[in-house]
Motif scaffolding. Structure first.
Motif, mmCIF file in Angstrom:
data_model
loop_
_atom_site.group_PDB
_atom_site.id
_atom_site.type_symbol
_atom_site.label_atom_id
_atom_site.label_comp_id
_atom_site.label_asym_id
_atom_site.label_seq_id
_atom_site.Cartn_x
_atom_site.Cartn_y
_atom_site.Cartn_z
ATOM 1 N N ILE A 1 0.821 -1.211 0.000
ATOM 2 C CA ILE A 1 0.000 0.000 0.000
ATOM 3 C C ILE A 1 0.854 1.259 0.000
ATOM 4 O O ILE A 1 0.607 2.206 -0.758
ATOM 5 N N PHE A 2 1.897 1.305 0.828
ATOM 6 C CA PHE A 2 2.746 2.495 0.867
ATOM 7 C C PHE A 2 3.525 2.671 -0.429
ATOM 8 O O PHE A 2 3.730 3.805 -0.890
ATOM 9 N N ASN A 3 3.984 1.579 -1.012
ATOM 10 C CA ASN A 3 4.772 1.681 -2.245
ATOM 11 C C ASN A 3 3.932 2.050 -3.466
ATOM 12 O O ASN A 3 4.476 2.447 -4.497
ATOM 13 N N ASN A 4 2.618 1.897 -3.355
ATOM 14 C CA ASN A 4 1.723 2.245 -4.471
ATOM 15 C C ASN A 4 0.612 3.165 -3.980
ATOM 16 O O ASN A 4 -0.545 3.057 -4.416
ATOM 17 N N GLY B 1 -3.314 0.549 5.241
ATOM 18 C CA GLY B 1 -1.858 0.491 5.117
ATOM 19 C C GLY B 1 -1.167 1.020 6.364
ATOM 20 O O GLY B 1 -0.203 0.425 6.857
ATOM 21 N N ALA B 2 -1.678 2.150 6.876
ATOM 22 C CA ALA B 2 -1.107 2.717 8.104
ATOM 23 C C ALA B 2 -1.326 1.783 9.283
ATOM 24 O O ALA B 2 -0.447 1.639 10.149
ATOM 25 N N ALA C 1 1.088 9.481 13.064
ATOM 26 C CA ALA C 1 2.507 9.829 13.097
ATOM 27 C C ALA C 1 3.360 8.766 12.404
ATOM 28 O O ALA C 1 4.365 9.085 11.754
ATOM 29 N N TRP C 2 2.949 7.497 12.504
ATOM 30 C CA TRP C 2 3.713 6.428 11.852
ATOM 31 C C TRP C 2 3.745 6.582 10.336
ATOM 32 O O TRP C 2 4.633 6.057 9.668
ATOM 33 N N VAL C 3 2.759 7.303 9.777
ATOM 34 C CA VAL C 3 2.757 7.526 8.324
ATOM 35 C C VAL C 3 4.044 8.242 7.919
ATOM 36 O O VAL C 3 4.680 7.892 6.908
ATOM 37 N N PHE C 4 4.463 9.251 8.682
ATOM 38 C CA PHE C 4 5.711 9.953 8.385
ATOM 39 C C PHE C 4 6.902 9.028 8.559
ATOM 40 O O PHE C 4 7.866 9.082 7.791
ATOM 41 N N PHE C 5 6.865 8.187 9.569
ATOM 42 C CA PHE C 5 7.960 7.266 9.840
ATOM 43 C C PHE C 5 8.168 6.299 8.677
ATOM 44 O O PHE C 5 9.296 5.979 8.315
ATOM 45 N N SER D 1 -3.351 13.551 3.176
ATOM 46 C CA SER D 1 -4.398 14.338 2.506
ATOM 47 C C SER D 1 -5.454 13.433 1.882
ATOM 48 O O SER D 1 -6.649 13.750 1.894
ATOM 49 N N GLU D 2 -5.042 12.287 1.363
ATOM 50 C CA GLU D 2 -6.000 11.343 0.779
ATOM 51 C C GLU D 2 -6.833 10.668 1.873
ATOM 52 O O GLU D 2 -8.031 10.414 1.699
ATOM 53 N N ILE D 3 -6.200 10.393 3.006
ATOM 54 C CA ILE D 3 -6.925 9.787 4.124
ATOM 55 C C ILE D 3 -8.052 10.702 4.594
ATOM 56 O O ILE D 3 -9.154 10.245 4.921
#
Length: 482
Positions: free
Chosen positions: A220-223, A235-236, A384-388, A401-403
């Protein structure tokens, strides 16, 4: 050498037999074996980096001995700063050289000045952030006269390179671990069995939870550009449990393995996803690092004793430095700053130490208020883990922004979605066991369902079968890169 590899499954029993049966009652020989085993364990990745560990060991041992004889304050400070400069110098070069170089070039380009600078193809030594902080704690504590310097070079070398926690912690204080290498160790059956239980739970966390979550988090993160807000939330969520299962799983295996050899390491995770606020979360997540920064950075800066401006400054410093410790990327700095923002309201209203006991300490389930607090804290942590996890800050902002767009209301859809539901069921099982065992040092220590021997062995069998059947694709531990 990975804990979840066949190599380690062969390595550990050999070291165990030599340690307890061949070298029984011979403390010095046992310490030598630990050093040899640790160097083999670490050299399995790249033997060249053994010279870094050896150099740091010799340097800090000699500085410690010199500090014991030196009473002149300025000379003691010179010795301390020599240790700090060399250890952090190695860490800075291998981990941050290219980061600072690239940002230096970008800064000049922003003002219209193009400069040419060649980055280096630097291989990051595995675990350098962990053993660097461990040796620094020794030098600082000796300087502060909180610890007598070691006179036993082999014991000190074993402390620095102790293989169970060498690569990804816990970051042990010299005041706790080093004295254990001086004392005669006798085999304790109950301690060893407890260690095996913790190893088993750590392997389940890593192989079943973290590795399965990694498959879908990576997809999910890679696409991320291809997916809706609802899918990105999943994904998060997968990454949130991947990083916890991965890192706390490593810590469980490390602590459990140490118990097999008669050593007691400090707890590194205390069920952080059951926290009721961010302050409690940081008392329960990566405890050895959080306490290290508190004792060696936050308190020397003045802690929270000064005025409001000092409290805000010190809070941002500690969280941003902690973020930067994790890696040479602006995503980690933003992650640290975001957690500081979360933490500040609690600090400024003196509510940062409100939740000191485990949640629902005197009941089976949390009340409505506690449930809401846990869900809110979990949601903020997951955000916060999204940035990580993101490749860069822009990538993270696009995901967020999509979330928060209307696509959050759509049905999640990605390749393997149906199979991912099985992973979600595994997570729910995992959380149930963690909840039942939340009052122990690890989930299986005080869980009621394993008090009776027949149920205990059935439960262990379920975990072992689960590891064999549901184990995801083998992956390295996330924190090896830090």
């Amino acid at each position: 050498m990975l804990f979840n590899s066949l190599d380690f499954a062969v390595f550990l029993p050999i070291v165990f037999v030599l340690y307890w049966f061949v070298l029984k009652n011979n403390l010095k020989a046992q310490n030598v074996l630990i050093v040899v085993a640790s160097y083999i364990f670490y050299g399995w990745w790249d033997w060249r980096f053994l010279f870094l560990i050896a150099f740091s060991t010799i340097l800090d041992f000699l500085i410690g001995r010199k500090l014991a004889k030196e009473e002149h304050l300025q000379k003691r400070k010179v010795l301390l700063w020599c240790s700090i400069f060399v250890n952090l110098g190695f860490l800075g070069f291998f981990k941050y050289y290219n980061f600072f170089l690239d940002n230096f070039v970008s800064a000049f380009s922003f003002f219209g000045n193009e400069i040419q600078a060649n980055s280096l193809n630097i291989i990051l030594p595995v675990g350098i952030s962990f053993y660097t902080f461990q040796t620094l704690s020794y030098t600082i504590d000796v300087y502060r006269k909180k610890l007598e310097p070691s006179k036993d070079f082999m014991a000190f070398t074993a402390f620095v390179s102790f293989f169970p926690q060498l690569v990804a912690g816990p970051i042990e204080r010299a005041t706790n671990l080093l004295p254990q290498f001086y004392k005669k160790r006798t085999f304790n059956y109950n301690l060893a069995v407890d260690g095996l239980r913790q190893i088993l739970w750590g392997l389940f966390k890593k192989i079943v939870i973290a590795d399965n979550c990694a498959t879908y988090a990576n997809l999910i993160f890679n696409n991320s550009d291809d997916y809706s807000g609802s899918t990105l939330v999943l994904g998060a969520l997968f990454f949130t449990f991947q990083i916890y299962g991965d890192f706390s799983g490593y810590s469980d295996i490390a602590i459990g393995t140490s118990r097999l050899f008669g050593f007691d390491l400090k707890q590194n995770f205390a069920f952080p996803y059951f926290s009721r606020d961010i302050a409690e979360f940081w008392r329960r997540w990566h405890i050895s690092l959080s306490s290290w920064f508190k004792d060696y950075v936050y308190i020397p800066l003045g802690g929270s004793k000064g005025g409001t401006a000092m409290k805000v400054r010190n809070t941002f410093i500690i969280f941003i430095v902690s973020g930067f410790w994790h890696g040479a990327n602006w995503t980690f700095i933003v992650w640290g700053a975001l957690n500081a923002i979360y933490f500040l309201p609690l600090l400024l209203t003196n509510k940062n130490r409100n939740n000191m006991e485990v949640v629902a300490n005197h009941s089976f389930l949390p009340n409505i208020k506690e449930t809401f607090q846990m869900l809110l804290t979990f949601a903020l942590t997951m955000l916060a883990w999204v940035f990580f996890r993101a490749d860069n800050v822009g990538h993270a902002l696009n995901i967020i922004s999509e979330i928060f767009s209307k696509s959050i209301l759509s049905t999640p859809n990605f390749e393997g979605f149906t199979k991912s539901l099985i992973v979600i069921l595994m997570i729910l099982f995992f959380l149930s066991i963690e909840w039942l065992g939340r009052k122990g040092l690890f989930a299986l220590e005080k869980i009621d369902i394993i008090k009776y021997k027949p149920l205990r062995w059935v439960f262990y069998l379920i975990l072992i079968v689960g590891i064999i059947i549901f184990g995801g694709d083998q992956q390295g531990f996330i924190y090896f890169q830090f």
